[in-house]
Write an enzyme that holds these catalytic residues in place. Structure first.
Site, short mmCIF file in Angstrom:
data_model
loop_
_atom_site.label_atom_id
_atom_site.label_comp_id
_atom_site.label_asym_id
_atom_site.label_seq_id
_atom_site.Cartn_x
_atom_site.Cartn_y
_atom_site.Cartn_z
N ARG A 245 -0.88 0.00 -8.55
CA ARG A 245 -2.13 0.78 -8.67
C ARG A 245 -2.94 0.35 -9.75
O ARG A 245 -4.34 0.52 -9.91
CB ARG A 245 -1.54 2.21 -8.78
N GLN A 338 -28.69 1.04 -3.84
CA GLN A 338 -29.86 1.54 -3.75
C GLN A 338 -30.80 0.86 -4.64
O GLN A 338 -31.95 0.66 -4.35
CB GLN A 338 -29.56 3.13 -4.11
N GLU A 365 -2.28 1.10 -1.01
CA GLU A 365 -1.50 1.50 -2.14
C GLU A 365 -1.53 3.06 -2.57
O GLU A 365 -1.34 3.44 -3.83
CB GLU A 365 -1.51 0.55 -3.29
N GLY A 366 -1.54 3.87 -1.46
CA GLY A 366 -1.60 5.37 -1.66
C GLY A 366 -3.29 5.70 -1.75
O GLY A 366 -3.86 5.12 -2.36
C1 LIG Z 1 -7.16 -3.51 3.96
C2 LIG Z 1 -5.59 -2.84 4.08
C3 LIG Z 1 -4.31 -3.69 3.42
C4 LIG Z 1 -3.33 -3.08 3.44
N1 LIG Z 1 -1.96 -3.55 2.93
C5 LIG Z 1 -0.92 -3.05 2.93
C6 LIG Z 1 0.26 -4.08 2.58
O1 LIG Z 1 0.05 -5.06 2.08
N2 LIG Z 1 1.68 -3.50 2.62
C7 LIG Z 1 1.65 -2.12 3.25
O2 LIG Z 1 2.88 -1.70 3.25
N3 LIG Z 1 0.75 -1.35 3.63
C8 LIG Z 1 -0.62 -1.62 3.54
N4 LIG Z 1 -1.75 -1.27 3.81
C9 LIG Z 1 -1.30 0.31 4.44
C10 LIG Z 1 -1.93 1.45 3.69
O3 LIG Z 1 -1.13 1.55 2.29
C11 LIG Z 1 -1.70 2.72 4.30
O4 LIG Z 1 -3.00 2.46 5.10
C12 LIG Z 1 -2.25 3.87 3.35
O5 LIG Z 1 -0.89 3.91 2.79
C13 LIG Z 1 -2.46 5.15 4.14
O6 LIG Z 1 -1.54 5.24 5.35
P1 LIG Z 1 -2.22 5.32 6.77
O7 LIG Z 1 -3.09 4.44 6.96
O8 LIG Z 1 -1.10 5.57 7.89
O9 LIG Z 1 -2.95 7.09 6.59
P2 LIG Z 1 -2.11 8.27 6.92
O10 LIG Z 1 -0.96 8.38 5.84
O11 LIG Z 1 -2.11 8.51 8.42
O12 LIG Z 1 -3.17 9.35 6.23
C14 LIG Z 1 -4.40 9.75 7.14
C15 LIG Z 1 -5.34 10.59 6.06
O13 LIG Z 1 -4.46 11.77 6.01
C16 LIG Z 1 -4.41 11.94 4.46
N5 LIG Z 1 -3.09 12.64 4.25
C17 LIG Z 1 -1.68 12.26 4.63
N6 LIG Z 1 -0.74 12.92 4.03
C18 LIG Z 1 -1.38 13.85 3.37
C19 LIG Z 1 -1.13 15.05 2.39
N7 LIG Z 1 0.32 15.38 2.44
N8 LIG Z 1 -1.87 15.89 1.87
C20 LIG Z 1 -2.96 15.46 2.23
N9 LIG Z 1 -3.62 14.43 2.75
C21 LIG Z 1 -2.99 13.66 3.19
C22 LIG Z 1 -4.66 10.70 3.83
O14 LIG Z 1 -4.97 10.68 2.44
C23 LIG Z 1 -5.61 9.89 4.80
O15 LIG Z 1 -6.77 10.42 4.32
C24 LIG Z 1 -2.87 -1.47 3.87
C25 LIG Z 1 -4.08 -0.87 4.18
C26 LIG Z 1 -5.30 -1.53 4.35
C27 LIG Z 1 -6.62 -0.55 4.90
#
Ligand SMILES: Cc1cc2nc3c(=O)[nH]c(=O)nc-3n(C[C@H](O)[C@H](O)[C@H](O)COP(=O)(O)OP(=O)(O)OC[C@H]3O[C@@H](n4cnc5c(N)ncnc54)[C@H](O)[C@@H]3O)c2cc1C
Length: 382
Positions: A245, A338, A365-366
């Site tokens: 982070r 902008q 990363e969260g």
């Molecule tokens: C470009 C990119 C690169 C990435 N690279 C990696 C990688 O190298 N390795 C890896 O392991 N992952 C990787 N990721 C995955 C990334 O870490 C996840 O997308 C991220 O942790 C969110 O998980 P999710 O997409 O399943 O969203 P979700 O967990 O489904 O969340 C959806 C929404 O709900 C919100 N939410 C979820 N739980 C709660 C709660 N308890 N309270 C309030 N809000 C909540 C979230 O904040 C978000 O707004 C990558 C993602 C991207 C976009």
């Protein structure tokens, strides 16, 4: 020029800035093709950047987390796609092996993460498990003198050019009150039998930073693949993300810095109503807000880095830095675009690319929501 251990922190970051100044001609084509050029990664290996945070006795530069943050800022200011690849390789994957690896694991795997032959990947996320990482479903089962892994990891940065992946899978089943129970970190060589990649994800931005699914289908690794304790993987993932982070905060800062510098330069030469637009108060205030956001973000990131270097707890401060810097990068890129007016919307000026690239920093990363959960939890635990 490879920076030498013992150089001042600023000198190390400046050596990277000098190198990064030669990178822009490569960016357009790499973003179009969708992956980082091998020779750019090789250069970073030669420069020492990939092993910056690895101790000297393991072949790295043994630099501090403060240096790491400054260098990632430089890389991101030049090319955000490159910065995220380095942050994952060096901050999370190499960092976890330094911290939790046995002597043999360090000797075997750190050289390939720092020599520029590829970039390591971190595989935690799955289709049904993102923010709730403890709910992951990948499995690891003992078989003879090794392990067999099954599962599908999602959105994995660097997987396409990774010599190895640190992958998280569960040994046994989770208990109701310990959802992270059994999660184990494994070092998985990408040429191990049963390891394959899905197609590259088509993303909004960071096009040169490949993300792909990683498929583990009866993937076989040796007994020595387990990093740390069996069942200790969730702690390893969280510790890796704490450091990571700081890297994403630095990436956000680099993006915000690059667009602020460009907005100032553009505002000086763009004339409307008979004078440069930087003479209008609205533009001046916008630049002032951007620079204040940028400095605040950098101070938060450097504080987290300094706490880590001092051996103190830094989880909350890393989350604060990541939360603030990533959201500041949204505000700053919006304002910079902008300032450029219609030209900011056009590819040629690259501001739109930085603005799109910045978007991911509040997610990976969260997410920002997860950072607020981490910060609030630490406040309420006190
Ligand atoms: C470009 C990119 C690169 C990435 N690279 C990696 C990688 O190298 N390795 C890896 O392991 N992952 C990787 N990721 C995955 C990334 O870490 C996840 O997308 C991220 O942790 C969110 O998980 P999710 O997409 O399943 O969203 P979700 O967990 O489904 O969340 C959806 C929404 O709900 C919100 N939410 C979820 N739980 C709660 C709660 N308890 N309270 C309030 N809000 C909540 C979230 O904040 C978000 O707004 C990558 C993602 C991207 C976009």
């Amino acid at each position: 020029m490879r920076p030498e251990a013992g150089q001042t922190e600023r000198e190390l970051a400046e050596a990277v800035r000098d190198w990064a100044a030669g990178v822009p001609p490569r960016i357009h084509e790499a973003e179009r093709r969708g992956w980082l050029p091998a020779d750019v990664i090789e250069d970073l290996g030669k420069l020492g950047v990939l092993g910056m945070n690895v101790p000297e006795e393991d072949g790295g530069l043994g630099a501090s987390t403060v240096v790491f943050a400054l260098v990632l800022e430089e890389l991101a200011a030049a090319w955000p796609s490159l910065a995220v690849g380095v942050s994952v390789n060096s901050g999370i994957v190499a960092g976890s092996i330094v911290r939790y690896g046995t002597g043999e694991q360090r000797a075997r795997w750190l050289p390939v993460l720092i020599d520029g032959s590829g970039l390591g990947a971190f595989a935690l996320t799955e289709v049904s498990s993102g923010s709730d990482a403890a709910s992951l479903r990948a499995t690891a089962r003992r078989d003879g003198d090794g392990w067999v892994l099954n599962g599908r990891k999602q959105f994995i940065t660097n997987a396409r050019y990774a010599p190895l992946v640190s992958a998280f899978a569960r040994v046994g089943t989770a208990e109701k009150d310990r959802p992270h129970g059994g999660i184990t970190a494994c070092i998985v060589p990408t040429d191990a039998p049963g390891v394959s990649l899905g197609p590259s994800d088509e993303k909004m931005a960071l096009h040169a930073s490949d993300t792909s699914a990683l498929v583990l289908e009866d993937a076989r690794v040796g007994a020595d693949a387990v990093l740390g304790e069996i069942g200790g993987g969730f702690g390893i993932a969280l510790a890796g993300l704490d450091g990571g982070r700081i890297g994403i905060a630095a990436q956000s800062i680099g993006i915000a810095r690059a667009v602020t510098e460009r907005a100032i330069a553009y505002g000086r030469v763009r004339e409307q109503f008979g004078r440069p637009i930087v003479e209008f108060e609205a533009i001046r205030f916008s630049l002032a807000r951007a620079r204040t956001d940028l400095d605040a973000a950098r101070l938060l990131a450097l504080r987290a880095a300094w706490l880590r270097d001092s051996g103190r707890a830094f989880t909350r401060e890393a989350s604060m830095a990541k939360l603030f810097a990533s959201e500041a990068a949204q505000r700053v890129t919006y304002q910079a675009l902008q300032v450029f007016g219609g030209y900011g919307y056009m590819r040629e000026y690259e501001i739109e690319r930085y603005a799109r690239d910045a978007r991911a920093t509040t997610i990976y990363e969260g997410t920002s929501e997860v950072q607020r959960m981490v910060i609030a939890r630490s406040l309420l635990a006190a």
